[in-house]
Write an enzyme that holds these catalytic residues in place. Structure first.
Site, PDB file in Angstrom:
ATOM      1  N   MET A 106     -12.542 -52.240  -9.354  1.00 36.69           N
ATOM      2  CA  MET A 106     -13.743 -51.696  -8.710  1.00 36.69           C
ATOM      3  C   MET A 106     -13.560 -50.207  -8.481  1.00 36.69           C
ATOM      4  O   MET A 106     -12.568 -49.790  -7.875  1.00 36.69           O
ATOM      5  CB  MET A 106     -13.980 -52.381  -7.364  1.00 36.69           C
TER       6      MET A 106
ATOM      7  N   GLY B 210     -12.289 -48.508  -3.386  1.00 32.36           N
ATOM      8  CA  GLY B 210     -11.570 -48.577  -4.658  1.00 32.36           C
ATOM      9  C   GLY B 210     -10.446 -49.588  -4.655  1.00 32.36           C
ATOM     10  O   GLY B 210      -9.537 -49.498  -3.853  1.00 32.36           O
ATOM     11  N   SER B 211     -10.475 -50.550  -5.538  1.00 39.37           N
ATOM     12  CA  SER B 211      -9.498 -51.628  -5.468  1.00 39.37           C
ATOM     13  C   SER B 211      -9.639 -52.542  -6.687  1.00 39.37           C
ATOM     14  O   SER B 211     -10.295 -52.210  -7.661  1.00 39.37           O
ATOM     15  CB  SER B 211      -9.700 -52.417  -4.177  1.00 39.37           C
ATOM     16  N   ARG B 212      -9.043 -53.741  -6.572  1.00 40.19           N
ATOM     17  CA  ARG B 212      -9.006 -54.659  -7.710  1.00 40.19           C
ATOM     18  C   ARG B 212      -8.837 -56.089  -7.204  1.00 40.19           C
ATOM     19  O   ARG B 212      -8.225 -56.328  -6.163  1.00 40.19           O
ATOM     20  CB  ARG B 212      -7.833 -54.255  -8.597  1.00 40.19           C
TER      21      ARG B 212
END
Length: 223
Positions: free
Chosen positions: A101, A189-191
């Protein structure tokens, strides 16, 4: 699809709005020429709209066949799809599907399957870029183990990134998992990695865009 502001962003947006009002009023009162506060206010407005966009919390309804379906947990881009050995919880070879993301995506996280939450575990770690493969095992993360309605175990892992420093997990052991409900939220912001059985039928490839709670990324075989 209805959109509202996620509860994780309400306080941030209120405080930020107050700060921006004070700063911009001061700029209009004391800074000349007028073009400077105009530019400053424009930049502030754009920044605020971007943060509002980040904290969107759309309510989504899955329209397809729910039988054995696996949906994307997040909005973003598929950055990994490979067979791996998951060493922390499942301790077997599985298919890992990772969606990254950016700061422009919705950061709410959906349950990938209908079923039941079996386990939730938080892991302390580093804050490397969530795009990197080693982020799955080295970064701050939260792991959610679920049993799908067909009896198979599915693992979802929320991973913090270089900017994201807070993972929120709503899922609790013993509670139902529903693909239309949020399992958590990750800020800035990440995953999210999904660990699926090797015989799952995969519907996406690296580079594909996904929509959380909507995009069918796989379908489980009958157990």
């Amino acid at each position: 699809m209805k959109v509202k502001i996620h509860r994780e962003g309400t306080n941030i947006l209120i405080v930020l709005l107050l700060i921006m009002i004070v700063i911009n009023l001061s700029a209009w009162m004391f800074i000349r020429p007028a073009v400077i506060p105009i530019v400053f206010s424009t930049i502030s407005g754009v920044l605020y709209l971007l943060i509002i966009n980040f904290f969107r919390s759309p309510r989504r309804t899955f329209k397809g066949n729910r039988h054995n379906v696996v949906v994307s947990s997040v909005d973003g881009t598929v950055v990994a799809l490979e067979e791996v050995f998951e060493p922390e919880v499942l301790r077997r070879r599985v298919r890992m599907l990772s969606v990254f993301m950016s700061v422009f995506n919705v950061h709410a996280n959906w349950f990938p399957v209908d079923g039941e939450v079996l386990m939730v575990r938080h892991h302390n770690g580093r804050f490397l870029s969530a795009y990197l493969p080693k982020a799955s095992v080295e970064n701050e993360r939260s792991t959610i183990l679920m049993r799908a309605t067909n009896g198979q175990e599915i693992l979802a892992r929320q991973i913090a990134g270089a900017v994201a420093r807070r993972i929120v997990t709503y899922a609790e052991p013993g509670t139902p998992a529903n693909i239309e409900d949020h399992l958590g939220f990750i800020k800035f912001g990440s995953r999210v990695d999904l660990y699926l059985p090797l015989d799952a039928e995969i519907y996406v490839k690296i580079g594909d865009k996904t929509t959380g709670g909507v995009t069918e990324v796989a379908r489980l075989r009958e157990s």
